[in-house]
Design an enzyme around this catalytic site. Structure first.
Site: not given
Ligand SMILES: Cc1cc2nc3c(=O)[nH]c(=O)nc-3n(C[C@H](O)[C@H](O)[C@H](O)COP(=O)(O)OP(=O)(O)OC[C@H]3O[C@@H](n4cnc5c(N)ncnc54)[C@H](O)[C@@H]3O)c2cc1C
Length: 438
Positions: A166, A168, A170, A196, A218, A322, A395, A418, A420
């Site tokens: 929740p 962590a 990225s 997720w 890490s 169309r 539409g 995988e 962002t």
């Molecule tokens: C449908 C779905 C399926 C998923 N499946 C899996 C799975 O099977 N296993 C798993 O482990 N995870 C899974 N995920 C999680 C997914 O990998 C994470 O949501 C993703 O890695 C982003 O992490 P976060 O949501 O915490 O966003 P955050 O890390 O909080 O990022 C928020 C925003 O800040 C930006 N940001 C963060 N750090 C930086 C930086 N250093 N520089 C620039 N921008 C930055 C990001 O790009 C993003 O726009 C899934 C998510 C979804 C929605």
């Protein structure tokens, strides 16, 4: 033995001095094969598998897409059907991976996700867990756990890869889930909350990343297999999503979850060595982790290419039919040029995906993070193309009765999971500059 035709070609090249020139060119590009072997043509085997996967996507997946998207339920009957025809299972994945060019798995992914992304992810989400086992496990662990991720044709199972939390996603160094070793019992005790997780809670096998030493970030992480039926692992809330709604996404709670010592992927000896090096401050083997991501990203990119292609093809057919102002809408440059750009972007993206997939299989260095490039471009193109497709349908494009609306919702996640798009740019910019960009 060289054929007469080959000899004639060699003679001609010698006359033109082309042999040396060709050798120089290949050396410059660090390609081992002779220049004459370069081809973008798929092999007959690849075309056969592509046709077979496309047939399943067209006849089974696409007709079911709307129903499972609306129901927001995991499409077990479709996954079972995929297992029955040999598209889902240990042998299938092994066969796709065996292709020495590296292209077969991306090709199959493109076709399946062309059919539907939500169902596609329900079928191939298991490969995330498989990649986790493959990336860290010993050969014995691979043989033990990968088949259990898939189950059998009569008793289909799925696997889940649980890394994100929740707080962590990225920032992987921020994981709080911990694993503690109970030496007396040779067991690991894992506690924490994962977020997720694709197939989280419904999987037979969960692969969980946990921290052994939080001070190491890490570098203090390890991957564990949580066997079926392990006490202490429970599904948390199921996520209600914008897209890929057939795919199951949920939190996973691990509450003093005890697993045998053998569930540590890679084994304790290797882990202890790695942790000792990290504590001594030895340079991290960052290349290993990066290489694992670079290897899997082209396949993820191929899925996005499949979605984009589906929306483009639908929009092209629609524009041909169309009529507005007494002519087909495709007769307007505004529409035809949009389609031309869509097709160009899709084809360019596929080339990036195939290049990175080939590099991975050929063992080339991803010096410019070419795997990340392919995933970045594919996610962005899928969002852009599906949005253009909605515009071309007017539409109708905005209505749930037409599939491009669903494709657009589905595509968006390819710029988020995988890694962002921002994280892909971070990886690429660091790779090309050598600077620790923040
Ligand atoms: C449908 C779905 C399926 C998923 N499946 C899996 C799975 O099977 N296993 C798993 O482990 N995870 C899974 N995920 C999680 C997914 O990998 C994470 O949501 C993703 O890695 C982003 O992490 P976060 O949501 O915490 O966003 P955050 O890390 O909080 O990022 C928020 C925003 O800040 C930006 N940001 C963060 N750090 C930086 C930086 N250093 N520089 C620039 N921008 C930055 C990001 O790009 C993003 O726009 C899934 C998510 C979804 C929605």
């Amino acid at each position: 033995m060289a054929t007469a035709e080959q000899k004639a070609t060699e003679q001609k090249q010698e006359q033109n001095g082309d042999v040396d020139a060709a050798a120089e060119t290949t050396e410059g590009l660090a390609i081992d094969a002779p220049a004459s072997s370069y081809s973008l043509e798929l092999s007959q085997d690849q075309r056969d598998i592509q046709d077979w996967a496309h047939g399943f996507a067209e006849q089974v997946v696409r007709p079911a897409a709307h129903e499972w998207d609306e129901k927001e339920e995991f499409p077990w009957p479709i996954v079972q059907e995929a297992a029955r025809i040999g598209l889902y299972g240990f042998e299938a994945i092994a066969q796709f991976w065996a292709d020495p060019s590296g292209l077969t798995f991306p090709i199959v992914n493109e076709e399946l996700f062309w059919g539907d992304a939500g169902i596609g992810m329900s079928i191939f989400g298991t490969t995330l867990a498989v990649a986790g086992i493959y990336g860290s496990g010993t050969p014995d662990q691979l043989v033990e756990w990968v088949p259990q991720c898939f189950g059998t044709e009569d008793d289909v199972k799925v696997g889940a890869f649980c890394a994100s939390e929740p707080d962590a996603g990225s920032d992987v160094s921020g994981y709080r889930t911990t694993a503690k070793y109970d030496e007396g019992k040779d067991e690991w005790v894992i506690s924490g909350q994962k977020a997720w997780a694709t197939n989280g809670g419904i999987a037979n096998v969960h692969v969980v990343i946990a921290s052994i030493d939080r001070e190491l970030g890490s570098r203090g992480h390890a991957a564990f297999v949580i066997p079926p039926g392990t006490k202490g692992l429970e599904q948390g809330s199921k996520v209600k999503k914008h897209g890929i709604r057939a795919s199951h996404t949920a939190d996973v709670h691990l509450d003093d979850c005890r697993v045998p010592g053998s569930c540590l992927l890679g084994g304790k000896e290797k882990l202890d060595e790695r942790l000792a090096k990290a504590r001594e401050g030895a340079s991290a083997k960052g290349q290993d982790a990066m290489r694992t991501f670079e290897l899997s990203r082209p396949t993820v990119g191929a899925q996005a290419v499949g979605i984009a292609r589906a929306a483009y093809e639908y929009a092209l057919d629609y524009a041909r039919e169309r009529e507005a102002f007494g002519r087909k809408i495709i007769e307007n440059q505004a529409i035809a040029f949009a389609l031309a750009d869509m097709k160009t972007e899709i084809d360019a993206t596929r080339l990036l995906v195939h290049r990175a997939a080939w590099m991975g299989k050929a063992g080339k260095d991803f010096k410019a993070a070419e795997g990340s490039m392919s995933k970045l471009k594919a996610g962005e193109v899928a969002v852009w193309v599906t949005e253009r497709a909605i515009q071309i349908l007017g539409g109708n494009g905005y209505s749930r009765e037409f599939p491009v609306e669903r494709m657009h919702r589905d595509a968006k996640i390819w710029t988020i999971f995988e890694g962002t798009s921002e994280i892909q740019r971070l990886v690429i910019s660091r790779a090309i500059s050598g600077v620790q960009i923040k």
